[in-house]
Design a protein around this motif. Structure first.
Motif: not given
Length: 142
Positions: A38-41, A55-56, A78-79, A110-111
């Motif tokens: 998800k974070t890699t995407f 980006v982490t 906005c992550h 995410e989640w």
């Protein structure tokens, strides 16, 4: 649409290609178990939008903003990582309502399961899953 990715680089490249379909105001939810990418995407999307900052996953802070330069409609990303939100009140107190669905912001969550009942806006869903140790299945559910 469904693809298989055999590396983090392939996942990032696919995300970069997918970013061409996104505009400000879009909400993208990323579903998948820990370690599915998800974070890699998200990193691939950010790179395609010329974000230079690392980006982490904002797991411990809940949300991270990144400025986007030179895009016709996306001014910020906005992550949101909702993994640690214990309730909708936690999510609201983090300030996410100020960003989700705003016309100049691409929101990546995410989640999203942690926000069940809160996220009422239309959104695009991407499911990531393990196939093998380094192989992931990526499904675009629009």
């Amino acid at each position: 649409m469904e693809i298989q990715s055999h590396s983090a680089k392939e996942t990032k490249n696919f995300a970069a290609s997918y970013s061409k379909n996104l505009i400000g105001g879009d909400i993208l939810v990323l579903k998948g178990d820990l370690g599915t990418g998800k974070t890699t995407f998200t990193q691939g999307l950010a790179a395609a939008l010329n974000i230079k900052d690392p980006v982490t996953s904002p797991t411990f802070i809940g949300m991270q903003l990144y400025e986007v330069a030179n895009h016709h409609s996306i001014k910020s990303i906005c992550h949101i990582d909702a993994y640690r939100f214990q309730s909708i009140d936690d999510a609201i107190s983090s300030g996410i309502e100020d960003y989700i669905g705003k016309p100049e912001i691409l929101t990546i969550i995410e989640w999203p399961e942690q926000l069940f009942g809160f996220l009422k806006q239309p959104h695009k869903t991407i499911e990531l899953s393990h196939i093998e140790e380094t192989t992931r299945q990526i499904k675009i559910l629009e």
